[in-house]
Design a protein around this motif. Structure first.
Motif, PDB file in Angstrom:
ATOM      1  N   GLU A 190      76.050  14.976   3.233  1.00  0.00           N
ATOM      2  CA  GLU A 190      75.653  16.082   2.371  1.00  0.00           C
ATOM      3  C   GLU A 190      74.373  15.756   1.611  1.00  0.00           C
ATOM      4  O   GLU A 190      73.543  16.637   1.380  1.00  0.00           O
ATOM      5  CB  GLU A 190      76.777  16.426   1.392  1.00  0.00           C
ATOM      6  CG  GLU A 190      77.924  17.152   2.026  1.00  0.00           C
ATOM      7  CD  GLU A 190      77.524  18.491   2.611  1.00  0.00           C
ATOM      8  OE1 GLU A 190      76.748  19.222   1.966  1.00  0.00           O
ATOM      9  OE2 GLU A 190      77.968  18.786   3.727  1.00  0.00           O
TER      10      GLU A 190
ATOM     11  N   VAL B 135      71.625  16.404   3.954  1.00  0.00           N
ATOM     12  CA  VAL B 135      71.379  17.847   4.084  1.00  0.00           C
ATOM     13  C   VAL B 135      70.587  18.361   2.886  1.00  0.00           C
ATOM     14  O   VAL B 135      69.685  19.192   3.037  1.00  0.00           O
ATOM     15  CB  VAL B 135      72.721  18.603   4.256  1.00  0.00           C
ATOM     16  CG1 VAL B 135      72.555  20.089   4.054  1.00  0.00           C
ATOM     17  CG2 VAL B 135      73.306  18.332   5.620  1.00  0.00           C
TER      18      VAL B 135
ATOM     19  N   TYR C 133      67.028  20.202   2.951  1.00  0.00           N
ATOM     20  CA  TYR C 133      66.832  21.482   2.253  1.00  0.00           C
ATOM     21  C   TYR C 133      65.659  21.398   1.279  1.00  0.00           C
ATOM     22  O   TYR C 133      64.842  22.323   1.205  1.00  0.00           O
ATOM     23  CB  TYR C 133      68.114  21.864   1.515  1.00  0.00           C
ATOM     24  CG  TYR C 133      67.970  23.088   0.653  1.00  0.00           C
ATOM     25  CD1 TYR C 133      67.892  24.351   1.227  1.00  0.00           C
ATOM     26  CD2 TYR C 133      67.895  22.981  -0.725  1.00  0.00           C
ATOM     27  CE1 TYR C 133      67.755  25.474   0.440  1.00  0.00           C
ATOM     28  CE2 TYR C 133      67.753  24.092  -1.516  1.00  0.00           C
ATOM     29  CZ  TYR C 133      67.686  25.341  -0.926  1.00  0.00           C
ATOM     30  OH  TYR C 133      67.536  26.449  -1.711  1.00  0.00           O
TER      31      TYR C 133
ATOM     32  N   SER D 245      74.668  24.962   5.718  1.00  0.00           N
ATOM     33  CA  SER D 245      75.047  23.653   5.169  1.00  0.00           C
ATOM     34  C   SER D 245      76.297  23.755   4.313  1.00  0.00           C
ATOM     35  O   SER D 245      77.099  22.819   4.288  1.00  0.00           O
ATOM     36  CB  SER D 245      73.886  23.052   4.383  1.00  0.00           C
ATOM     37  OG  SER D 245      73.618  23.814   3.245  1.00  0.00           O
TER      38      SER D 245
ATOM     39  N   GLU E 131      79.076  23.824   6.772  1.00  0.00           N
ATOM     40  CA  GLU E 131      79.277  22.469   7.305  1.00  0.00           C
ATOM     41  C   GLU E 131      80.040  21.600   6.319  1.00  0.00           C
ATOM     42  O   GLU E 131      80.937  20.840   6.707  1.00  0.00           O
ATOM     43  CB  GLU E 131      77.914  21.864   7.623  1.00  0.00           C
ATOM     44  CG  GLU E 131      77.950  20.438   8.074  1.00  0.00           C
ATOM     45  CD  GLU E 131      77.571  19.475   6.969  1.00  0.00           C
ATOM     46  OE1 GLU E 131      78.003  18.314   7.071  1.00  0.00           O
ATOM     47  OE2 GLU E 131      76.882  19.867   6.034  1.00  0.00           O
TER      48      GLU E 131
END
Length: 92
Positions: free
Chosen positions: A31, A34, A38, A62, A65
């Motif tokens: 995360e 991600v 982003y 995301s 996910e």
């Protein structure tokens, strides 16, 4: 700014490789990766004066996910009792 991107990516990959015994720590590291992607997309869209629709689509995917990863974590904890990778038997 480029050093910040490199540092964020490096830290998330180091945590991913060093803390690979626990599924929760691996999911948190992914995360963070991600969020790094982003943040990079958002900065790129600001610099090029594009619309932010793609960034919103990426943020939505995301979140999906992350929700999928947490649901897999909950089901594994309910079935096995912990989140250690050594206790999972993939063959049965």
């Amino acid at each position: 700014m480029e050093n910040l991107f490199f540092f964020m990516c490096l830290i998330s990959l180091i945590v991913l490789t060093l803390k690979s015994k626990h599924l929760l720590l691996m999911l948190m590291s992914l995360e963070f990766l991600v969020i790094y992607i982003y943040f990079g997309l958002f900065i790129m869209m600001i610099n090029m004066n594009y619309e932010y629709y793609f960034v919103m689509l990426f943020l939505t995917l995301s979140v999906c996910e992350g929700t999928l990863g947490l649901s897999i974590l909950v089901s594994l904890i309910r079935s096995h009792g912990n989140d250690y990778f050594q206790s999972f038997n993939i063959l049965w």
